[in-house]
Design an enzyme around this catalytic site. Structure first.
Site, PDB file in Angstrom:
ATOM      1  N   ARG B  13       0.838  -1.198   0.000  1.00 42.78           N
ATOM      2  CA  ARG B  13       0.000   0.000   0.000  1.00 42.78           C
ATOM      3  C   ARG B  13       0.880   1.258   0.000  1.00 42.78           C
ATOM      4  O   ARG B  13       0.933   1.983  -0.972  1.00 42.78           O
ATOM      5  CB  ARG B  13      -0.939  -0.029   1.228  1.00 42.78           C
ATOM      6  CG  ARG B  13      -2.089   0.967   1.157  1.00 42.78           C
ATOM      7  CD  ARG B  13      -1.730   2.378   1.542  1.00 42.78           C
ATOM      8  NE  ARG B  13      -1.177   2.467   2.910  1.00 42.78           N
ATOM      9  CZ  ARG B  13      -0.596   3.558   3.373  1.00 42.78           C
ATOM     10  NH1 ARG B  13      -0.462   4.641   2.614  1.00 42.78           N
ATOM     11  NH2 ARG B  13      -0.083   3.578   4.599  1.00 42.78           N
ATOM     12  N   CYS B 240       9.539   9.511  -0.508  1.00 40.07           N
ATOM     13  CA  CYS B 240       8.866  10.759  -0.186  1.00 40.07           C
ATOM     14  C   CYS B 240       8.944  11.655  -1.411  1.00 40.07           C
ATOM     15  O   CYS B 240      10.036  11.980  -1.867  1.00 40.07           O
ATOM     16  CB  CYS B 240       9.564  11.405   1.005  1.00 40.07           C
ATOM     17  SG  CYS B 240       8.961  13.049   1.389  1.00 40.07           S
TER      18      CYS B 240
END
Lengths: 309, 309
Positions: B13, B240
């Site tokens: 996920r 990120c």
């Protein structure tokens, strides 16, 4: 939480001796100056060993002479034997760290002496320092404390025996090194507690490698155990000849970031340390540089008000 | 020291939603099977979000159906709104984790709702679960708990307010996420203590990113604070978007290595986890894979007698 933590940069010794490339003397000098300007006040600048064994460090005396010019900088050299100690003392180092491997197999492979024979050599270094009337500090740098690629497990009783022997032989302080990146946090806690019982406050510093990514976690546990002095290498330079792609020591800039974030005072500017990496990138273009903060940047919540200047 | 620590694999996920490449459904299924065979019993397999927002996870229902075949595997999905919760319940997930960002700016940017508006949506999810008569667990997954790339500091009082709101809205348990890699060890200790005072044992799990290399150090502190459930991603996959080259979640295989080395029981085989990386390397050849143990190898002192089978 306003504790001071001393960081010793060891990349000039541990990092540079572990890589094939020889860094030019001039680049080493720039590194020392930049590290000093970043706020570092402890640097292990070299090792006094025969140049034919470690040509990377053949400029040892010249590097020590350069480093001694910096006000308030504690200049340390690694010294594996009496001859090296003599050269280090003549060069004028403030501290000698003598490696004593706790693993018999590693010790024989490295210096052709068993650990307790190395302790005897250590005692002769003490005598030499005293004969010179020198104020040079003598550190017992125990290596392979947490495991050994040759021997495997290193019993904590063996560690304590070598600590006892080193203190009896005249060690001023004791440092524990995880030479091969075996250490894990629970083990760090156990070993420090055991050595503390033998050495008390003479157990002064920890030297972690980040081979398996445990360096900062181990540091956190050592801090909880009262340790306030740590070795680290800029950009984690170095590595382990037995593990291609494995990093070297704990990365200085990541360590300083963590400590300052936790409220400890290091006196070192993370930003200036990050800028120092450029010296390595230019002088050692083939060598991998490691670290997280250099990639991710400092978080917007990080303010380092208490760093130098 | 024989505590069991639950590791939830979230790479399927959190990892896959953070990268541009879409992993083929068949590869996801191989990953789930391999992770299960390695001993993982908690997997966050997907997120129920509109496929046009996250095409990487468009196969959510199919992946849940596949994962539900594995005996004893707890299948979790991330769900940002009521519609997603309805789909997740119809798919039959065991646990729904609903993200509630504590940073107002992050929450508005992410779901166009303020944190307390998200808590109201969370309450509606609770009602839906109860209306279904479902035994599905509802987890309040607080994000940006330790800092925010948009807002900066996230006050611990705000965290506690959202925790209180989530519990009042019917959260079964609470998870705290360091979405942006801001967390440092001292902060982890403070935040867990504050949330514990509000949520008690309902504070169940931590979700650390390793953006700045603090993931394992933060985990050690969370363990000391009594946490026994952690999220992690195989090969640290993800990252990120604000920090190119920055890693994603804590690396599952490094985390399991650390925990087992410390004497905790995870039921997960590090060797088998390391073998799982091949699935990612083949299915996502452009994506960087992270981790230390894969490079350095397991130390010769590591014996994992208590892992699965």
């Amino acid at each position: 939480m306003t504790d001071h933590v001393h960081i010793q940069e060891v990349g000039l010794r541990d990092g540079l001796q572990s890589i094939a490339t020889t860094m030019p003397t001039e680049a080493k000098m720039r590194w020392i100056r930049a590290a000093y300007d970043a706020g570092l006040r402890h640097i292990e600048v070299t090792s006094f060993v025969p140049p034919k064994l470690l040509p990377q460090l053949a400029d040892a005396a010249q590097i020590v002479a350069y480093a001694l010019q910096f006000d308030g900088l504690t200049v340390t050299a690694l010294v594996p034997n009496l001859k090296g100690a003599d050269n280090a003392l003549k060069a004028g180092v403030h501290r000698i760290v003598a490696p004593i491997s706790v693993s018999t197999q590693h010790s024989l492979a490295n210096v052709r002496r068993k650990p307790m024979e190395m302790v005897q050599e250590f005692a002769r270094m003490r005598e030499l320092i005293d004969a010179y009337g020198s104020s040079t500090t003598l550190i017992a740098g125990l290596s392979t404390v947490f495991g050994c690629t040759l021997q495997g497990e290193v019993p904590v009783d063996d560690v304590c025996d070598v600590v006892r022997g080193s203190l009896a032989a005249g060690a001023d302080t004791v440092a524990l090194a995880d030479t091969t990146g075996h250490a894990t946090p629970a083990q760090v806690q156990r070993v420090i507690a055991a050595v503390r019982a033998v050495a008390g406050e003479r157990l002064r510093s920890m030297h972690f490698h980040d081979t398996r990514g445990m360096g900062l976690a181990n540091t956190v546990i050592a801090l909880q155990s009262g340790i306030r002095e740590f070795d680290a290498s800029l950009a984690g330079i170095g590595g382990c000849p037995h593990a291609p792609g494995a990093t070297g020591n704990v990365v200085t800039e990541d360590l300083v970031f963590m400590l300052e974030s936790m409220g400890y005072h290091t006196g070192i500017s993370v930003e200036r340390l990050l800028a120092c990496r450029q010296i390595l990138a230019e002088a050692l273009p083939q060598e991998p540089l490691y670290g997280f903060i250099n990639r991710a940047g400092l978080p917007n919540t990080f303010t380092q008000q208490r760093a130098t200047q």
